[in-house]
Structures are given as structure tokens and as C-alpha cells.
Write a protein that holds these residues in place. Structure first.
Motif, PDB file in Angstrom:
ATOM      1  N   ASP A  90      -1.389  80.368   8.096  1.00 10.30           N
ATOM      2  CA  ASP A  90      -2.740  80.194   8.771  1.00 10.30           C
ATOM      3  C   ASP A  90      -3.171  82.380   7.928  1.00 10.30           C
ATOM      4  O   ASP A  90      -3.623  82.701   9.016  1.00 10.30           O
ATOM      5  CB  ASP A  90      -2.847  80.385  10.520  1.00 10.30           C
ATOM      6  N   GLN A 141      -2.297  78.681   4.012  1.00 14.23           N
ATOM      7  CA  GLN A 141      -2.931  78.447   4.986  1.00 14.23           C
ATOM      8  C   GLN A 141      -1.564  77.560   6.169  1.00 14.23           C
ATOM      9  O   GLN A 141      -2.555  78.100   7.230  1.00 14.23           O
ATOM     10  CB  GLN A 141      -3.808  76.882   4.472  1.00 14.23           C
ATOM     11  N   GLU A 142      -0.802  77.556   5.400  1.00 10.71           N
ATOM     12  CA  GLU A 142       0.520  77.019   6.137  1.00 10.71           C
ATOM     13  C   GLU A 142       1.023  78.262   7.101  1.00 10.71           C
ATOM     14  O   GLU A 142       1.341  77.932   8.620  1.00 10.71           O
ATOM     15  CB  GLU A 142       1.481  77.041   5.355  1.00 10.71           C
TER      16      GLU A 142
END
Length: 152
Positions: A109, A106-107
Motif C-alpha cells: 500500500d 500495492q501489497e
């Protein structure tokens, strides 16, 4: 073991200082590799293009490790057993770490499998590759060569 992430924006790029468990005893610290060109490759056992990318990543690791290339595979499977089964068929000559909760993904993306991020020697993201196409291997290698400054 839980992992933690600290991300810092530098000149519009993401430079990460991170800890991800590779096993119960080992964690990745990207900051340890500052000054190298780092490929962070997100993959999963169900990813068909990942089966084609691993031999290429092994080849790049063997070819450019002495020039400062570090390849790090980050597995996103919910089960390390699925990753282990994949690695039996498609072994990695580079380090593999696990992000079972996809927090690190998620960091960065992550939007496709595989997703590779090339971090330059300065820690900034120099390139992002979504997916893997065999016919684009020369293009992918050219990105690494430019980041490494090989032959210049």
C-alpha cells in the motif's frame, strides 16, 4: 520475468514472502533475511526526496549491516533504463530490485515516494515512513536502532 507475491497477516502486520526480479537471473526472497531488520524502500527515478534518501540509506547500510540491517531498494519505474540513469547519479550500496508493474507496491500500500517499511527480526512491520525529510534523519535512525536493539 514475472514475479509473484504471497502475503500473510501475522498479528495484524504484513509479513511478506516475495520474489521480485533484480535482473533476469536474480530474484529477491525476503524470507532469506528472516532474523534481520529489513528496510524495504520503494523509490522511483523521478522522486526528488529519493535523491536525498539514498545517501542516508547508504550511510545506514554501512553503519548497521554488521548488526543485522538489510536495506533493499524496490524501484517502481516502468523502465529499468530510468532507474539505471538515477543510480548513475545516486549510487546504492544496497540491493536494488524492480517492481515495474507495481504489484509489490500495492501489497505494501505504497502511498508516497519514497516509502520505507522497517520489518523487525520477526518479519512484522515495525515502522512505515512516507517521504524523506533530511531534518528527520535522527528520528529515522532511532527507529532502526530500536529495531536492531543496538546499544541496549
Amino acid at each position: 520475468m514475472r514475479f509473484f507475491i504471497r502475503a500473510v497477516a501475522i498479528a495484524g502486520a504484513l509479513a511478506c514472502l516475495v520474489s521480485i526480479p533484480a535482473s533476469a537471473d536474480e530474484a529477491l526472497e525476503l524470507d532469506e533475511y528472516r532474523g534481520n531488520v529489513i528496510v524495504v524502500d520503494f523509490w522511483a527515478s523521478w522522486c526528488v526526496p529519493c535523491r536525498r534518501s539514498f545517501p542516508w540509506l547508504n550511510k545506514m547500510h554501512a553503519k548497521y549491516a554488521d548488526d543485522g540491517l538489510v536495506i533493499i531498494g524496490v524501484n517502481l519505474d516502468a523502465s529499468n533504463e530510468d532507474a539505471a540513469a538515477f543510480l548513475e547519479d545516486y549510487p546504492a550500496d544496497f540491493k536494488i530490485y524492480f517492481d515495474t508493474d507495481a504489484v509489490y507496491a500495492q501489497e505494501f500500500d505504497v502511498q508516497a515516494m519514497p516509502s520505507s517499511f522497517v520489518l523487525g527480526r520477526d518479519g512484522e512491520i515495525a515502522a512505515r515512513q512516507l517521504g524523506f525529510k533530511v531534518k528527520r534523519q535522527q528520528e529515522y535512525e532511532a527507529i532502526l536502532v530500536e529495531a536492531l536493539g543496538v546499544g541496549q
